[in-house]
Design a protein around this motif. Sequence first.
Motif, PDB file in Angstrom:
ATOM      1  N   PHE A  27       0.819  -1.214   0.000  1.00 36.73           N
ATOM      2  CA  PHE A  27       0.000   0.000   0.000  1.00 36.73           C
ATOM      3  C   PHE A  27       0.855   1.267   0.000  1.00 36.73           C
ATOM      4  N   GLY A  28       1.968   1.270   0.735  1.00 38.38           N
ATOM      5  CA  GLY A  28       2.804   2.466   0.811  1.00 38.38           C
ATOM      6  C   GLY A  28       3.400   2.838  -0.527  1.00 38.38           C
ATOM      7  N   SER A  29       4.037   1.869  -1.194  1.00 41.70           N
ATOM      8  CA  SER A  29       4.646   2.154  -2.500  1.00 41.70           C
ATOM      9  C   SER A  29       3.587   2.505  -3.536  1.00 41.70           C
ATOM     10  N   SER A  30       2.436   1.817  -3.507  1.00 43.91           N
ATOM     11  CA  SER A  30       1.363   2.110  -4.464  1.00 43.91           C
ATOM     12  C   SER A  30       0.807   3.514  -4.257  1.00 43.91           C
ATOM     13  N   LEU A  31       0.685   3.930  -2.996  1.00 44.80           N
ATOM     14  CA  LEU A  31       0.146   5.254  -2.702  1.00 44.80           C
ATOM     15  C   LEU A  31       1.071   6.349  -3.229  1.00 44.80           C
ATOM     16  N   PHE A  32       2.357   6.214  -2.996  1.00 45.68           N
ATOM     17  CA  PHE A  32       3.299   7.224  -3.484  1.00 45.68           C
ATOM     18  C   PHE A  32       3.387   7.223  -5.006  1.00 45.68           C
TER      19      PHE A  32
END
Length: 559
Positions: free
Chosen positions: A428-433
Motif C-alpha cells: 500500500f505504501g509504495s502504491s500510494l506514493f
Amino acid sequence: MMLFVLNVNFFFFFLFLLFFFLGVYFHMLNLSLILTYNFFSFNSCIYSFIFLFDWLSLIFLSVVFMISGCVFLYSLGYMSGDNFIIRFYFLVFMFILSMFFLIIMPDIVCLMLGWDGLGLVSYCLVIYYQNLNSLSSGYLTLFINRLGDMFLILCICCGFNYGCWHYLYFFSFNSLNYYMFIFLVLSCLTSSAQFPFSSWLPAAMAAPTPVSSLVHSSTLVTAGVYLLIRFNKFISIELNLILLNLSLLTILLSGMGALYENDLKKIIAFSTMGQLSFMIFSILMGSHYLSFLHLLIHAVFKSLLFLCSGIFISGFMGMQDIRYMGNLGFQSPLISSSFLISLFSLCGLPFYSGFFSSDFIIEMVILTEINFIYFILFFLSIYLTLIYSLRLFFYLYMNSVKMNLFNFENDFYMSSSCLILLILSIFFGSSLFWLLDLSYINVFDEIYKYLILFFFVYFFILTDIFSLFNKNVYNFLGFFMGHMWFLPFFSSKFIVSKFFNLSHLIFLITDLCWTEYLVSLNLINKLRFVNIYLNKLLLNSFKVYLVFFILMLFLMMIM
C-alpha cells in the motif's frame, strides 16, 4: 445474518475501490467538489449542510471503508458466539457513519455530529463487555472525550463572530479567531490522546478486539490529526512550539509505557499513541501531506496488528499477558507472519509500507533547522519504537509457551481479513506514493542514514550502564514509566475522588439540612394537613360543611 454481513463487506470493499480511484483522479486534476444545502439564516448566521469531496477526504474515506470491511468480516468469526451480535454490528456501523460525517463535512457545526457520535459510540463499545473494568474504562474514555466536545462547542460559539463555520470561508479570508483555533487544537489533542489527555487510550482496550482495530487505527484517534491537517496553516509560531513539546512528551510517554507494559493490546495502543504524536510532529515541521500519507499507511498495518493480536488472545483462551505466550511461529504460521510483517512496517523496515512515509519524515527532520534537544528526543522515540518491537518479538516468537491451554483454529473469515490487510501492509505504501505521483528526493551525507543505528547502540549502552548504577532509581523509573507518569491517577481517581467528596459535602449541607426541612419535610406536612380535611370532606363530615357554610355567609356579608 451471515449473508447480510457478507453483503455489507462486499459493499464496503466496492466503496474502497470507488473512493480510492476517485481520490487519485481528483488529485491528478486538482479537483474539489462541494455540495451544500442552506437550511436557514438567523442573526446573520448561515446554517447549512455541506459536503466537501477532495483527494484528502476521498482517500481517507476509502481507507476507512476498507478497514471497516475487514473488521466486519473478521467479526463473523471472532464474535460468532456472542448473544448480542446484532447490537455489536449496529454500534460499529454507527461508528463508521459518524466518521463519514466527520471526514466530508467542512463545517464545524455539522462536524459536531460526527465528533459527538464517535465519542458516544466509543463509550458504548468500550463497555460492551459488561464488567467493572469495562465500566471504569468507559467512564474515563467518556470523560476525556466530553472535554473535547466542550472545547469544540466553545469553538462553535466563537464562530458566531464570523456568521459561518465553514473551513473554506476561513481559508479564503486567511483569518481565524485565535481563541477559536486554541479550542479546536485542544479538542484535537483530546481525541488523539496527546499529553496530558493520554490516559484514555490504553484504557479503551477493554473493548472487543475488532473494535480496537477500527477505533485505534483509522477512526476516533485519527480525527484530531485529520483536523490539524485541515487547519495547519493557522498554527502560529508560539502554538507550534507548545505543540512540539507536547508531541515529543507523548512520544516518550508512549515508548516508555510500552517498554514496561505486559498486556498485548495495551502495547499496541501505546504504539498507536506514539505514531499519532509522530504525525503531529510532522505537521508542525511543515509536512502535513507526508503526515496524511503516514496516517493512511499506519491505519492499514495497525489494524492488522490488532486483528492478529485478537487471534492470539482467543487462541490462548483470553490471556493477554505476553509473558505467557510464545512459539507463535509454530502454532499459527500465517497469522504470525502477518503480525511480524505489520511489526516490520511499524519499525519502518525497508521496503514495507511504513518505510515509505516514516523514512521521508525522518529525512525531513534531519534536513530541517531544529533544536538539538528536539532532534535527540525525536531519535530517542524511534529507538524506543525499535526496542519495544524487539521485546514484543522476543516474547511472542522466541519465548517458550508457559500455558498448555491453547487452541488456534484457522477460522476462514478471520484469516481472510488478515490476509487482505497483509497484502496492503506490503504494497500500500509504495502504491500510494506511485499513484499520487509524490516523489521526495533528499540529498545528504551517508552518515545521516546510520543515525538511527548509532542512537540504537548509544542508548542501549547508556541504559545498561544506568541500570547498573543505582537499582533503586532504576526501579522507581520503571514504576513511574510503567504507570504512564501517573496520568491515569490524575485523570481518574484524583479528580473523581475530589468531586465525590465535594458532592458528598454539598449533600450533607443542603439535602440533609435546611433544604430537607424547608422543601421535603415542610411539603409533606402541608400535604398531610390538606389530606386530612379532604378526607373528611369526602366522608361527608358535618363539621366541614358547617365551616364552609359560615365562610360563605361571611363572604356574602362583606360583598
